[in-house]
Design a protein around this motif. Structure first.
Motif, PDB file in Angstrom:
ATOM      1  N   ALA A 114      23.392 -88.745  -3.903  1.00  0.00           N
ATOM      2  CA  ALA A 114      22.553 -89.943  -3.840  1.00  0.00           C
ATOM      3  C   ALA A 114      22.080 -90.201  -2.405  1.00  0.00           C
ATOM      4  CB  ALA A 114      23.311 -91.156  -4.377  1.00  0.00           C
ATOM      5  N   LEU A 115      22.945 -89.937  -1.436  1.00  0.00           N
ATOM      6  CA  LEU A 115      22.551 -90.094  -0.037  1.00  0.00           C
ATOM      7  C   LEU A 115      21.424 -89.118   0.311  1.00  0.00           C
ATOM      8  CD1 LEU A 115      26.066 -90.547   1.548  1.00  0.00           C
ATOM      9  CD2 LEU A 115      24.209 -92.205   1.651  1.00  0.00           C
ATOM     10  N   ARG A 116      21.549 -87.896  -0.158  1.00  0.00           N
ATOM     11  CA  ARG A 116      20.498 -86.906   0.089  1.00  0.00           C
ATOM     12  C   ARG A 116      19.191 -87.320  -0.591  1.00  0.00           C
ATOM     13  NH1 ARG A 116      24.951 -83.399  -1.250  1.00  0.00           N
ATOM     14  NH2 ARG A 116      25.836 -82.600   0.681  1.00  0.00           N
ATOM     15  N   ALA A 117      19.291 -87.778  -1.826  1.00  0.00           N
ATOM     16  CA  ALA A 117      18.099 -88.163  -2.590  1.00  0.00           C
ATOM     17  C   ALA A 117      17.397 -89.374  -1.976  1.00  0.00           C
ATOM     18  CB  ALA A 117      18.477 -88.462  -4.043  1.00  0.00           C
ATOM     19  N   ASN A 118      18.162 -90.265  -1.352  1.00  0.00           N
ATOM     20  CA  ASN A 118      17.607 -91.503  -0.789  1.00  0.00           C
ATOM     21  C   ASN A 118      17.474 -91.454   0.730  1.00  0.00           C
ATOM     22  OD1 ASN A 118      17.331 -93.329  -3.138  1.00  0.00           O
ATOM     23  ND2 ASN A 118      19.517 -92.930  -3.338  1.00  0.00           N
ATOM     24  N   LYS A 119      17.609 -90.265   1.313  1.00  0.00           N
ATOM     25  CA  LYS A 119      17.641 -90.143   2.777  1.00  0.00           C
ATOM     26  C   LYS A 119      16.434 -90.795   3.454  1.00  0.00           C
ATOM     27  CE  LYS A 119      17.864 -86.883   6.579  1.00  0.00           C
ATOM     28  NZ  LYS A 119      17.940 -85.481   6.978  1.00  0.00           N
ATOM     29  N   ALA A 120      15.233 -90.493   3.002  1.00  0.00           N
ATOM     30  CA  ALA A 120      14.032 -91.038   3.651  1.00  0.00           C
ATOM     31  C   ALA A 120      14.030 -92.564   3.624  1.00  0.00           C
ATOM     32  CB  ALA A 120      12.781 -90.485   2.993  1.00  0.00           C
ATOM     33  N   SER A 121      14.376 -93.138   2.499  1.00  0.00           N
ATOM     34  CA  SER A 121      14.409 -94.605   2.385  1.00  0.00           C
ATOM     35  C   SER A 121      15.514 -95.195   3.249  1.00  0.00           C
ATOM     36  CB  SER A 121      14.622 -95.008   0.932  1.00  0.00           C
ATOM     37  OG  SER A 121      13.541 -94.590   0.153  1.00  0.00           O
ATOM     38  N   LEU A 122      16.661 -94.533   3.299  1.00  0.00           N
ATOM     39  CA  LEU A 122      17.766 -95.015   4.125  1.00  0.00           C
ATOM     40  C   LEU A 122      17.402 -94.959   5.604  1.00  0.00           C
ATOM     41  CD1 LEU A 122      20.684 -93.355   2.167  1.00  0.00           C
ATOM     42  CD2 LEU A 122      20.350 -95.814   2.471  1.00  0.00           C
ATOM     43  N   LEU A 123      16.756 -93.871   6.021  1.00  0.00           N
ATOM     44  CA  LEU A 123      16.346 -93.762   7.424  1.00  0.00           C
ATOM     45  C   LEU A 123      15.358 -94.863   7.795  1.00  0.00           C
ATOM     46  CD1 LEU A 123      15.964 -89.905   7.833  1.00  0.00           C
ATOM     47  CD2 LEU A 123      17.732 -91.371   8.840  1.00  0.00           C
ATOM     48  N   ALA A 124      14.478 -95.210   6.874  1.00  0.00           N
ATOM     49  CA  ALA A 124      13.506 -96.273   7.133  1.00  0.00           C
ATOM     50  C   ALA A 124      14.179 -97.640   7.208  1.00  0.00           C
ATOM     51  CB  ALA A 124      12.439 -96.271   6.044  1.00  0.00           C
ATOM     52  N   LEU A 125      15.285 -97.797   6.516  1.00  0.00           N
ATOM     53  CA  LEU A 125      15.982 -99.076   6.439  1.00  0.00           C
ATOM     54  C   LEU A 125      16.962 -99.298   7.591  1.00  0.00           C
ATOM     55  CD1 LEU A 125      16.615-101.567   4.612  1.00  0.00           C
ATOM     56  CD2 LEU A 125      18.362-100.162   3.545  1.00  0.00           C
ATOM     57  N   LEU A 126      17.665 -98.251   7.977  1.00  0.00           N
ATOM     58  CA  LEU A 126      18.729 -98.387   8.973  1.00  0.00           C
ATOM     59  C   LEU A 126      18.176 -98.401  10.395  1.00  0.00           C
ATOM     60  CD1 LEU A 126      21.227 -95.833   7.431  1.00  0.00           C
ATOM     61  CD2 LEU A 126      21.507 -98.315   7.484  1.00  0.00           C
ATOM     62  N   PRO A 127      18.761 -99.236  11.268  1.00  0.00           N
ATOM     63  CA  PRO A 127      18.345 -99.210  12.674  1.00  0.00           C
ATOM     64  C   PRO A 127      18.907 -97.968  13.364  1.00  0.00           C
ATOM     65  CG  PRO A 127      20.148-100.746  12.381  1.00  0.00           C
ATOM     66  CD  PRO A 127      19.784-100.231  11.004  1.00  0.00           C
ATOM     67  N   MET A 128      18.275 -97.589  14.454  1.00  0.00           N
ATOM     68  CA  MET A 128      18.775 -96.472  15.253  1.00  0.00           C
ATOM     69  C   MET A 128      20.116 -96.859  15.862  1.00  0.00           C
ATOM     70  SD  MET A 128      16.639 -93.860  15.363  1.00  0.00           S
ATOM     71  CE  MET A 128      16.686 -93.042  16.932  1.00  0.00           C
ATOM     72  N   ARG A 129      20.998 -95.883  16.001  1.00  0.00           N
ATOM     73  CA  ARG A 129      22.278 -96.135  16.670  1.00  0.00           C
ATOM     74  C   ARG A 129      22.026 -96.362  18.146  1.00  0.00           C
ATOM     75  NH1 ARG A 129      26.325 -91.471  14.957  1.00  0.00           N
ATOM     76  NH2 ARG A 129      27.491 -92.493  16.583  1.00  0.00           N
ATOM     77  N   ALA A 130      22.758 -97.298  18.719  1.00  0.00           N
ATOM     78  CA  ALA A 130      22.648 -97.552  20.151  1.00  0.00           C
ATOM     79  C   ALA A 130      23.227 -96.360  20.904  1.00  0.00           C
ATOM     80  CB  ALA A 130      23.404 -98.827  20.512  1.00  0.00           C
ATOM     81  N   PRO A 131      22.745 -96.073  22.125  1.00  0.00           N
ATOM     82  CA  PRO A 131      23.260 -94.933  22.878  1.00  0.00           C
ATOM     83  C   PRO A 131      24.779 -94.976  23.071  1.00  0.00           C
ATOM     84  CG  PRO A 131      21.270 -95.769  23.902  1.00  0.00           C
ATOM     85  CD  PRO A 131      21.634 -96.718  22.786  1.00  0.00           C
ATOM     86  N   ALA A 132      25.343 -96.154  23.265  1.00  0.00           N
ATOM     87  CA  ALA A 132      26.805 -96.257  23.434  1.00  0.00           C
ATOM     88  C   ALA A 132      27.520 -95.802  22.171  1.00  0.00           C
ATOM     89  CB  ALA A 132      27.204 -97.684  23.792  1.00  0.00           C
ATOM     90  N   GLN A 133      26.992 -96.149  20.996  1.00  0.00           N
ATOM     91  CA  GLN A 133      27.588 -95.708  19.746  1.00  0.00           C
ATOM     92  C   GLN A 133      27.498 -94.207  19.614  1.00  0.00           C
ATOM     93  OE1 GLN A 133      25.092 -98.123  17.160  1.00  0.00           O
ATOM     94  NE2 GLN A 133      26.937 -99.116  16.372  1.00  0.00           N
ATOM     95  N   ALA A 134      26.383 -93.624  19.973  1.00  0.00           N
ATOM     96  CA  ALA A 134      26.212 -92.187  19.877  1.00  0.00           C
ATOM     97  C   ALA A 134      27.166 -91.471  20.819  1.00  0.00           C
ATOM     98  CB  ALA A 134      24.762 -91.801  20.174  1.00  0.00           C
TER      99      ALA A 134
END
Length: 65
Positions: free
Chosen positions: A40-60
């Motif tokens: 399901a994560l693979r199938a919804n990847k594009a929508s999830l990427l559009a929804l989720l904010p980018m990780r902050a550099p400190a988190q990365a």
């Protein structure tokens, strides 16, 4: 499974989903994410990427330690 259901199931499994560029990053206890949820994560990847904010550099940086 839609995007909201996918997110809720990840959280219910004790996981945290974040975006790292064009990749999804999942932190979860070992074995907590069943194969059908990964599908399901693979199938919804594009929508999830559009929804989720980018990780902050400190988190990365912390994730690579």
């Amino acid at each position: 499974m839609n995007v909201l259901e996918t997110l809720l199931l990840v959280w219910a499994a004790g996981g945290v989903l974040s975006r790292d560029g064009d990749r999804l990053h999942i932190e979860a206890p070992k074995g907590a994410i069943p194969p059908q949820l990964l599908d399901a994560l693979r199938a919804n990847k594009a929508s999830l990427l559009a929804l989720l904010p980018m990780r902050a550099p400190a988190q990365a940086d912390e994730a690579t330690k």
